[in-house]
Design an enzyme around this catalytic site. Structure first.
Site, PDB file in Angstrom:
ATOM      1  N   GLY A   9       0.829  -1.211   0.000  1.00  0.00           N
ATOM      2  CA  GLY A   9       0.000   0.000   0.000  1.00  0.00           C
ATOM      3  C   GLY A   9       0.855   1.250   0.000  1.00  0.00           C
ATOM      4  O   GLY A   9       0.584   2.225   0.704  1.00  0.00           O
ATOM      5  N   ALA A  10       1.907   1.234  -0.837  1.00  0.00           N
ATOM      6  CA  ALA A  10       2.959   2.258  -0.757  1.00  0.00           C
ATOM      7  C   ALA A  10       2.462   3.683  -1.001  1.00  0.00           C
ATOM      8  O   ALA A  10       3.062   4.629  -0.502  1.00  0.00           O
ATOM      9  CB  ALA A  10       4.076   1.915  -1.739  1.00  0.00           C
ATOM     10  N   SER A  11       1.373   3.849  -1.759  1.00  0.00           N
ATOM     11  CA  SER A  11       0.926   5.217  -2.053  1.00  0.00           C
ATOM     12  C   SER A  11      -0.103   5.732  -1.043  1.00  0.00           C
ATOM     13  O   SER A  11      -0.514   6.888  -1.112  1.00  0.00           O
ATOM     14  CB  SER A  11       0.337   5.282  -3.468  1.00  0.00           C
ATOM     15  OG  SER A  11      -0.844   4.501  -3.533  1.00  0.00           O
ATOM     16  N   GLY A  12      -0.519   4.877  -0.114  1.00  0.00           N
ATOM     17  CA  GLY A  12      -1.511   5.295   0.878  1.00  0.00           C
ATOM     18  C   GLY A  12      -0.891   6.126   2.003  1.00  0.00           C
ATOM     19  O   GLY A  12       0.330   6.244   2.108  1.00  0.00           O
ATOM     20  N   ARG A  13      -1.741   6.697   2.847  1.00  0.00           N
ATOM     21  CA  ARG A  13      -1.257   7.541   3.950  1.00  0.00           C
ATOM     22  C   ARG A  13      -0.334   6.753   4.875  1.00  0.00           C
ATOM     23  O   ARG A  13       0.729   7.224   5.266  1.00  0.00           O
ATOM     24  CB  ARG A  13      -2.448   8.106   4.754  1.00  0.00           C
ATOM     25  CG  ARG A  13      -3.272   9.115   3.997  1.00  0.00           C
ATOM     26  CD  ARG A  13      -4.379   9.719   4.858  1.00  0.00           C
ATOM     27  NE  ARG A  13      -5.292   8.708   5.386  1.00  0.00           N
ATOM     28  CZ  ARG A  13      -6.318   8.195   4.712  1.00  0.00           C
ATOM     29  NH1 ARG A  13      -6.544   8.577   3.472  1.00  0.00           N
ATOM     30  NH2 ARG A  13      -7.105   7.301   5.256  1.00  0.00           N
ATOM     31  N   THR A  99      -3.189  -4.683   9.072  1.00  0.00           N
ATOM     32  CA  THR A  99      -4.508  -4.704   8.419  1.00  0.00           C
ATOM     33  C   THR A  99      -5.575  -5.148   9.423  1.00  0.00           C
ATOM     34  O   THR A  99      -5.318  -6.027  10.247  1.00  0.00           O
ATOM     35  CB  THR A  99      -4.476  -5.690   7.227  1.00  0.00           C
ATOM     36  OG1 THR A  99      -3.406  -5.316   6.366  1.00  0.00           O
ATOM     37  CG2 THR A  99      -5.784  -5.696   6.468  1.00  0.00           C
ATOM     38  N   HIS A 155     -12.645   7.740  14.458  1.00  0.00           N
ATOM     39  CA  HIS A 155     -11.643   7.725  13.392  1.00  0.00           C
ATOM     40  C   HIS A 155     -12.063   8.654  12.256  1.00  0.00           C
ATOM     41  O   HIS A 155     -13.205   9.093  12.187  1.00  0.00           O
ATOM     42  CB  HIS A 155     -11.451   6.308  12.835  1.00  0.00           C
ATOM     43  CG  HIS A 155     -10.589   5.434  13.684  1.00  0.00           C
ATOM     44  ND1 HIS A 155     -11.084   4.749  14.783  1.00  0.00           N
ATOM     45  CD2 HIS A 155      -9.270   5.153  13.637  1.00  0.00           C
ATOM     46  CE1 HIS A 155     -10.091   4.075  15.351  1.00  0.00           C
ATOM     47  NE2 HIS A 155      -8.982   4.297  14.675  1.00  0.00           N
ATOM     48  N   LYS A 159     -12.116   5.718   7.030  1.00  0.00           N
ATOM     49  CA  LYS A 159     -11.981   4.350   7.556  1.00  0.00           C
ATOM     50  C   LYS A 159     -13.172   3.505   7.120  1.00  0.00           C
ATOM     51  O   LYS A 159     -14.319   3.944   7.223  1.00  0.00           O
ATOM     52  CB  LYS A 159     -11.859   4.370   9.082  1.00  0.00           C
ATOM     53  CG  LYS A 159     -11.565   2.984   9.669  1.00  0.00           C
ATOM     54  CD  LYS A 159     -11.019   3.071  11.089  1.00  0.00           C
ATOM     55  CE  LYS A 159     -10.757   1.698  11.675  1.00  0.00           C
ATOM     56  NZ  LYS A 159      -9.717   0.963  10.927  1.00  0.00           N
ATOM     57  N   THR A 166      -8.794  -1.934  16.715  1.00  0.00           N
ATOM     58  CA  THR A 166      -8.267  -1.652  18.064  1.00  0.00           C
ATOM     59  C   THR A 166      -9.374  -1.741  19.112  1.00  0.00           C
ATOM     60  O   THR A 166      -9.181  -2.302  20.195  1.00  0.00           O
ATOM     61  CB  THR A 166      -7.618  -0.255  18.096  1.00  0.00           C
ATOM     62  OG1 THR A 166      -6.589  -0.208  17.105  1.00  0.00           O
ATOM     63  CG2 THR A 166      -7.025   0.049  19.459  1.00  0.00           C
TER      64      THR A 166
END
Length: 267
Positions: A9-13, A99, A155, A159, A166
């Site tokens: 998910g490299a481009s995500g926040r 995840t 959140h 989301k 959590t």
């Protein structure tokens, strides 16, 4: 010893925060960057978002993206994470999974994969959250009768799962401490004439809005007093730092399924 880490998910926040943390760590190096097929970031340098050149190209080819890595850090979606884990098993790569939203069947599959590789899975990598979980365990044991337990989480608007992983983990820790099964005592919604509150239940309330990174509060409400145990995240950096602690822990493990209590020595 340098830990060679691939980020899903490299481009995500979260992906960008993880890559920033890897870049800043003396003992870690970015060795792979994954994103989903069709993502506009595929084929670009993984450091481009921060104006850096990392020399690592973002790819949707799992084999290619993981080939040079010892570890994968994955905060994506359940289906993607399971696909990544299959390739990790083939290549002998350890995995850190943040995840959430897995089904029981998917969790069972992860347990099977962990017979072959080392996996650290936790719905929240924050050191503070995991210390909070330990405090909740202690509080639940001491306040086992006469106190109603409610979990409130907030959140950001993006989301996709609710309650948060959590919040569910908090519920599980409390239920286990009380000798209850969360599946049988959780209440996720109230509307209309609900009748009096069943004292054996654990209630959940979910708030979604704006850019809230993550707030969790557990109320132990008695007659004449209430105790609130809260954790508030102001930045995703805490999850990234916890993930790197998990990588360093997994470096000493051959196989098995671990959680942040193992990483932090809280068992």
């Amino acid at each position: 010893m340098m830990h060679k880490i691939a980020i899903a998910g490299a481009s995500g926040r979260m992906g960008q925060m993880l890559m920033e943390a890897v870049r800043a760590a003396d003992d870690c190096i970015l060795s792979g960057a994954l994103d989903r097929v069709g993502s506009p970031s595929v084929g670009t340098d993984a450091g481009a978002f921060s104006g850096q050149s990392s020399g690592v190209m973002i790819t949707s080819d799992l084999q290619q993206g993981l080939l040079s890595s010892q570890f994968l850090i994955d905060f994506t979606r359940p289906e993607g994470t399971l696909a990544h884990l299959q390739v990790c098993r083939e290549l002998g790569i350890s995995a850190v999974i943040g995840t959430t939203g897995f089904t029981d069947g998917q969790k069972a599959e992860i347990t099977r994969i962990a017979q072959d590789i080392a996996i650290m899975m936790a719905p929240n990598m924050s050191v503070g959250v995991n210390v909070t979980l330990k405090l909740l365990e202690m509080a639940a044991k001491a306040l086992s009768t006469g106190y109603d337990i409610e979990i409130v989480e907030a959140h950001h608007r993006y989301k996709v799962d609710a309650p948060s992983g959590t919040a569910l983990k908090m519920g599980e820790v409390i239920a286990d401490a009380l000798g209850r099964d969360l599946k049988e005592c959780a209440v996720y919604g109230r509307e209309g004439v609900t009748g009096e509150r069943d004292p054996s239940t654990i209630g959940f309330a979910t708030i979604r809005g704006g850019d809230i990174v993550g707030d969790h509060t557990v109320l132990f409400a008695g007659i004449g007093e209430r105790i609130e145990i809260s954790h508030k995240s102001s930045s995703r950096a805490t999850y990234a730092q916890g993930s790197l602690r998990a990588v360093r822990f997994l470096a000493t493990q051959k196989a098995g399924l671990f959680d942040m209590f193992d990483v932090l020595g809280l068992k």
